[in-house]
Write a protein that holds these residues in place. Structure first.
Motif, PDB file in Angstrom:
ATOM      1  N   GLY A  54       5.776  -1.424  -2.866  1.00  0.00           N
ATOM      2  CA  GLY A  54       4.604  -1.841  -3.616  1.00  0.00           C
ATOM      3  C   GLY A  54       4.230  -1.124  -5.009  1.00  0.00           C
TER       4      GLY A  54
ATOM      5  N   GLU B  47      -1.984   9.392   2.020  1.00  0.00           N
ATOM      6  CA  GLU B  47      -2.277   7.835   2.071  1.00  0.00           C
ATOM      7  C   GLU B  47      -1.282   7.339   3.046  1.00  0.00           C
TER       8      GLU B  47
ATOM      9  N   LYS C 190      -4.720   5.321  -3.607  1.00  0.00           N
ATOM     10  CA  LYS C 190      -5.696   4.977  -2.187  1.00  0.00           C
ATOM     11  C   LYS C 190      -5.357   3.352  -2.067  1.00  0.00           C
ATOM     12  N   GLY C 191      -5.273   2.756  -3.084  1.00  0.00           N
ATOM     13  CA  GLY C 191      -4.906   1.250  -2.798  1.00  0.00           C
ATOM     14  C   GLY C 191      -3.321   1.042  -2.484  1.00  0.00           C
TER      15      GLY C 191
ATOM     16  N   PRO D 196      -1.035   1.777   0.121  1.00  0.00           N
ATOM     17  CA  PRO D 196      -0.814   1.441   1.421  1.00  0.00           C
ATOM     18  C   PRO D 196      -0.962   0.038   1.661  1.00  0.00           C
ATOM     19  N   ALA D 197      -2.087  -0.467   1.106  1.00  0.00           N
ATOM     20  CA  ALA D 197      -2.334  -1.994   1.555  1.00  0.00           C
ATOM     21  C   ALA D 197      -1.411  -2.871   0.757  1.00  0.00           C
ATOM     22  N   ARG D 198      -0.618  -2.434  -0.272  1.00  0.00           N
ATOM     23  CA  ARG D 198       0.101  -3.273  -0.930  1.00  0.00           C
ATOM     24  C   ARG D 198       1.600  -2.970  -0.857  1.00  0.00           C
TER      25      ARG D 198
ATOM     26  N   GLY E  59       5.079  -3.325   1.378  1.00  0.00           N
ATOM     27  CA  GLY E  59       5.576  -4.266   2.462  1.00  0.00           C
ATOM     28  C   GLY E  59       7.296  -4.323   2.032  1.00  0.00           C
TER      29      GLY E  59
ATOM     30  N   GLU F 263       6.475  -7.739  -2.722  1.00  0.00           N
ATOM     31  CA  GLU F 263       6.225  -6.269  -2.782  1.00  0.00           C
ATOM     32  C   GLU F 263       7.308  -5.621  -3.671  1.00  0.00           C
TER      33      GLU F 263
END
Length: 411
Positions: A26, A109, A139-140, A142-144, A146, A151
């Motif tokens: 990601g 994270e 911090k951002g 992990p949500a990105r 895939g 990704e």
């Protein structure tokens, strides 16, 4: 899109760095770049992967390389965090602290051991990272992360600097009857020169591979590919190539004695070659890829040295930009490479056009040569008729835009 078939492997046009089993990636924009392009990315593996790495030979080695060398001590990795826009090079003790902080934050994270995280950076030398932006970006991440095309694309964009295009490749081969994927992503456009070229490159595969064998293969492939490209004769402080093998394909452990080793090595080397050539083709301001083939040298090592000298010649590169069939610049580069050459028996071709035979000029069609050299890919063939050594090197032409881009790199 149809697959392209090769003897030992197939190119998968829709494949990416996350195609091998177990991998995800990601990227996002955290603010290190002035533009809105992604500048922070990560590759992760769901298991602890066997890993191998090679690094720049520049004595000024950036802080992330120190951290990655430490992480690589056990030959295992589970994640690689990468930023662009800032090289974190020649930044002293604070730069080292920042690189370690990137590793620790990424591990926290992602919920993995800190010693299993590698760190890579690329961009401007001599400036401290804005760690507030870096920490917010991590911090951002992990949500990105895939395993989809988006990704993978986000990661490939996050590692670019002056690159105009993303550099990606994926191939499939079969080991012990099991499907094995090998994929790669890279960046590189300027400050490119052998040992290594200025670049970051990452290779993922899902084969089970002996770690020492993987390291050996990576070294050999690097010598034949990434160490055979040049754009401008400068070697970076941050060059790094990392390979990770998840082992999830289900094959028996690969090593040089394995019956399918040659197939695997051919596919792996092809991935490295495609990425290396993509870097050369995307040289800053470049309009064409230039390939130099040396045959008939006293040894392969001698051929490599000559090929590197020719591909690195500013005069040869300028002639290629101007579509000038000036073979004199080529022969001059061959002669100054410091390698054994019989000066009365050298042949030179531009593509299929013979311009020198037995070190004597050959009449050729200048208009035909002009048309050939105006193409976006040029091959220079030199036969020394002095032995069995051969080598290939890749580079690009030298253009007005190269000077413009690098005259204002920091601004």
């Amino acid at each position: 899109m149809a697959q392209v078939a090769y003897q030992a492997f197939q190119v998968i046009p829709e494949g990416s760095i996350v195609s091998p089993k177990g991998f995800a990636a990601g990227g996002l924009h955290c603010g290190l770049k002035k533009t809105e392009r992604n500048d922070l990315g990560v590759i992760t593996c769901e298991v602890l992967a066997d890993a191998a790495a090679v690094y720049t030979t520049n004595v000024f080695q950036a802080a992330p390389l120190q951290v990655t060398r430490e992480s690589m001590q056990n030959g295992k990795l589970q994640a690689i965090v990468v930023n662009s826009g800032n090289a974190n090079a020649v930044t002293g003790q604070q730069g080292e602290k920042d690189a370690y902080a990137m590793r620790l934050a990424t591990a926290r994270e992602l919920g993995i051991a800190v010693e299993n995280v590698a760190v890579a950076s690329t961009g401007v030398i001599g400036e401290l990272l804005n760690m507030e932006k870096v920490h917010a970006g991590i911090k951002g991440l992990p949500a990105r992360v895939g395993s989809g095309k988006q990704e993978a694309s986000d990661f490939s964009q996050a590692i670019l600097t002056t690159d105009l295009v993303k550099k990606e490749i994926c191939v499939r081969t079969y080991i012990d009857g099991k499907e094995v994927m090998i994929a790669g992503a890279a960046k590189g456009s300027g400050m490119i020169h052998p040992n290594m070229a200025t670049m970051l490159a990452f290779v993922t595969c899902d084969a089970q591979v002996d770690q020492a064998a993987l390291q050996g293969l990576l070294g050999k492939s690097t010598d034949a590919t990434f160490n055979m490209i040049t754009v401008d004769g400068d070697t970076s402080t941050n060059d790094m190539l990392i390979a990770m093998a998840s082992g999830l394909a289900g094959n028996k452990t690969l090593h040089p004695g394995h019956k399918d080793w040659e197939n695997f090595a051919a596919a792996f080397n092809y991935v490295c070659e495609v990425l290396a050539k993509a870097i050369a083709r995307d040289g800053e301001g470049a309009t064409k890829l230039v390939e130099v083939n040396i045959a008939g040298a006293v040894s392969d090592d001698s051929a490599r040295a000559i090929a590197k000298t020719v591909i690195g010649s500013s005069l040869v590169k300028s002639a290629m930009f101007g579509a000038d069939a000036n073979w004199g610049r080529i022969i001059a580069a061959v002669g100054r490479a410091g390698e054994p050459v019989q000066p009365d028996q050298v042949d030179v071709k531009l593509g299929s056009i013979l311009v020198l035979s037995g070190s004597r000029p050959v009449a050729f069609d200048e208009e035909e040569a002009l048309r050939y050299l105006q193409g976006d890919s040029v091959q220079i063939h030199v036969d020394l008729h002095g032995g069995s050594g051969n080598a290939t090197a890749w580079g690009c032409d030298l253009t007005y835009d190269y000077v413009r881009i690098n005259a204002a790199y920091r601004t």
